[in-house]
Design a protein around this motif. Structure first.
Motif, mmCIF file in Angstrom:
data_model
loop_
_atom_site.group_PDB
_atom_site.id
_atom_site.type_symbol
_atom_site.label_atom_id
_atom_site.label_comp_id
_atom_site.label_asym_id
_atom_site.label_seq_id
_atom_site.Cartn_x
_atom_site.Cartn_y
_atom_site.Cartn_z
ATOM 1 N N PHE A 47 55.191 60.292 7.919
ATOM 2 C CA PHE A 47 54.255 60.162 8.220
ATOM 3 C C PHE A 47 53.529 59.816 6.582
ATOM 4 O O PHE A 47 53.698 60.487 5.495
ATOM 5 N N GLU A 48 53.076 58.098 6.284
ATOM 6 C CA GLU A 48 52.328 58.385 4.900
ATOM 7 C C GLU A 48 51.316 59.317 4.599
ATOM 8 O O GLU A 48 51.217 59.631 3.599
ATOM 9 N N VAL A 49 50.239 59.078 5.110
ATOM 10 C CA VAL A 49 48.849 59.734 5.266
ATOM 11 C C VAL A 49 49.513 61.233 5.747
ATOM 12 O O VAL A 49 48.853 60.906 6.963
ATOM 13 N N LEU A 50 49.246 62.383 5.606
ATOM 14 C CA LEU A 50 48.848 63.710 6.143
ATOM 15 C C LEU A 50 47.619 64.267 6.105
ATOM 16 O O LEU A 50 47.380 64.324 5.270
ATOM 17 N N CYS A 51 46.302 65.162 6.757
ATOM 18 C CA CYS A 51 45.670 65.790 6.850
ATOM 19 C C CYS A 51 46.583 66.876 6.755
ATOM 20 O O CYS A 51 47.449 67.216 7.874
ATOM 21 N N VAL A 52 46.144 68.316 6.136
ATOM 22 C CA VAL A 52 46.596 69.756 5.921
ATOM 23 C C VAL A 52 45.632 70.858 6.577
ATOM 24 O O VAL A 52 44.352 70.378 5.537
ATOM 25 N N ASP A 53 45.854 71.278 6.992
ATOM 26 C CA ASP A 53 44.982 72.775 6.897
ATOM 27 C C ASP A 53 45.537 73.876 7.211
ATOM 28 O O ASP A 53 46.614 73.784 8.051
ATOM 29 N N GLU A 54 44.414 75.046 7.884
ATOM 30 C CA GLU A 54 45.425 76.244 7.604
ATOM 31 C C GLU A 54 44.160 77.178 9.230
ATOM 32 O O GLU A 54 43.469 76.432 8.569
ATOM 33 N N ALA A 73 49.920 70.383 9.822
ATOM 34 C CA ALA A 73 49.904 68.834 9.406
ATOM 35 C C ALA A 73 50.330 67.878 9.967
ATOM 36 O O ALA A 73 50.887 67.627 10.773
ATOM 37 N N VAL A 74 49.006 67.129 9.928
ATOM 38 C CA VAL A 74 48.679 65.750 10.990
ATOM 39 C C VAL A 74 48.114 64.261 10.815
ATOM 40 O O VAL A 74 47.652 64.216 9.885
ATOM 41 N N SER A 75 49.276 62.960 11.216
ATOM 42 C CA SER A 75 48.928 62.653 10.730
ATOM 43 C C SER A 75 47.229 61.659 10.918
ATOM 44 O O SER A 75 46.681 61.649 11.665
ATOM 45 N N PHE A 76 47.280 61.299 9.967
ATOM 46 C CA PHE A 76 45.604 60.122 9.132
ATOM 47 C C PHE A 76 45.664 59.757 10.416
ATOM 48 O O PHE A 76 44.310 59.220 11.342
ATOM 49 N N ASP A 77 46.408 58.930 10.810
ATOM 50 C CA ASP A 77 45.904 57.683 11.558
ATOM 51 C C ASP A 77 46.638 57.918 12.936
ATOM 52 O O ASP A 77 45.554 57.197 13.691
ATOM 53 N N ASN A 78 47.046 58.846 13.616
ATOM 54 C CA ASN A 78 47.439 58.601 15.125
ATOM 55 C C ASN A 78 46.821 60.124 15.499
ATOM 56 O O ASN A 78 47.488 60.050 16.980
ATOM 57 N N TYR A 79 46.791 61.377 15.353
ATOM 58 C CA TYR A 79 47.016 62.479 14.532
ATOM 59 C C TYR A 79 47.803 63.264 15.743
ATOM 60 O O TYR A 79 47.408 64.159 16.172
ATOM 61 N N LEU A 106 50.590 60.551 0.611
ATOM 62 C CA LEU A 106 48.879 61.084 0.435
ATOM 63 C C LEU A 106 49.456 62.308 1.119
ATOM 64 O O LEU A 106 49.325 62.230 2.339
ATOM 65 N N VAL A 107 48.009 63.027 1.310
ATOM 66 C CA VAL A 107 47.888 64.495 1.373
ATOM 67 C C VAL A 107 46.452 64.384 1.261
ATOM 68 O O VAL A 107 45.501 64.278 -0.127
ATOM 69 N N LEU A 108 45.864 65.014 2.312
ATOM 70 C CA LEU A 108 44.505 65.342 2.211
ATOM 71 C C LEU A 108 43.950 66.276 2.274
ATOM 72 O O LEU A 108 44.750 66.449 4.051
ATOM 73 N N SER A 109 43.531 67.780 1.875
ATOM 74 C CA SER A 109 42.917 69.069 2.868
ATOM 75 C C SER A 109 41.731 69.263 1.921
ATOM 76 O O SER A 109 41.037 67.964 1.388
#
Length: 207
Positions: A47-54, A73-79, A106-109
């Motif tokens: 995926f082009e944009v990921l949201c990451v967390d732990e 790591a979760v897709s920003f667009d479709n979860y 791009l990675v968002l954290s």
């Protein structure tokens, strides 16, 4: 849905089977489910944009309690969950192993420096955002927390990995089905079982 429920939650499955003149023990059903969880396949998704967390889980074994970190790591667009990691360490190496296979741009954290360091190493753009904005992964963590509560703790790291892998695969199937059929979540259960049966060889690897 999890492939590794607690022994207490397996009793309804046994009751259903008994209605069809077959009543295996709870331990037998658990072994079946454990075998399926071991065999289930997962491949990281691009995926082009990921949201990451732990988040963390407790591992209790031989009178000792350790903290196990579950990275998503979760897709920003479709979860959809693009990748996961389970580790005793919460460091840059685990962040690299989480992000790299997904090949994002791009990675968002929400602030753990390991993610920024991993992105710098991988030459990927990184942006720090608030947990409120990071809902793609925060909401998946909440769903995961619901299922890990059923387990009431883990005894070894292998079981944690199998449990999380099964959760991720079934979560993504349910998510895709729900995107195709928005509305009542209960209506997804029958299509989910049909999907698993129709894609059995694709989903599982026995050998």
């Amino acid at each position: 849905m999890s492939l590794l429920p607690s022994s207490q939650s397996l009793r309804p499955f046994r009751n259903i089977l008994s209605l069809n003149s077959y009543s295996p023990s709870v331990s037998t059903i658990y072994r079946w489910i454990n075998a399926l969880s071991s065999a289930i396949k997962f491949t990281p998704i691009h995926f082009e944009v990921l949201c990451v967390d732990e988040k963390f889980e407790k591992l209790a074994s031989k009178g000792k309690t350790d903290t196990v970190y579950v990275f998503l790591a979760v897709s920003f667009d479709n979860y959809l969950i693009a990748n996961f990691r389970v580790s005793l360490n919460r460091d840059t190496l685990q962040a690299i192993k989480l992000i790299s296979p997904c090949q994002p741009k791009l990675v968002l954290s929400d602030g753990l420096t390991s993610y920024a360091q991993a992105c710098e190493y991988l030459n990927i753009s990184h942006k720090t955002i608030s947990s409120r904005v990071n809902q793609a992964v925060e909401s998946r963590n909440s769903i995961l927390a619901f299922f890990t509560q059923i387990r009431r703790g883990f005894k070894n790291l292998t079981n944690v990995i199998k449990y999380i892998k099964a959760f991720v695969v079934l979560h993504n199937i349910k998510r895709k089905l729900r995107m195709q059929e928005p509305g009542d979540w209960v209506k997804i259960q029958k299509p989910l079982m049909e999907y698993v049966l129709n894609h059995f060889e694709e989903l599982f690897a026995f050998g």
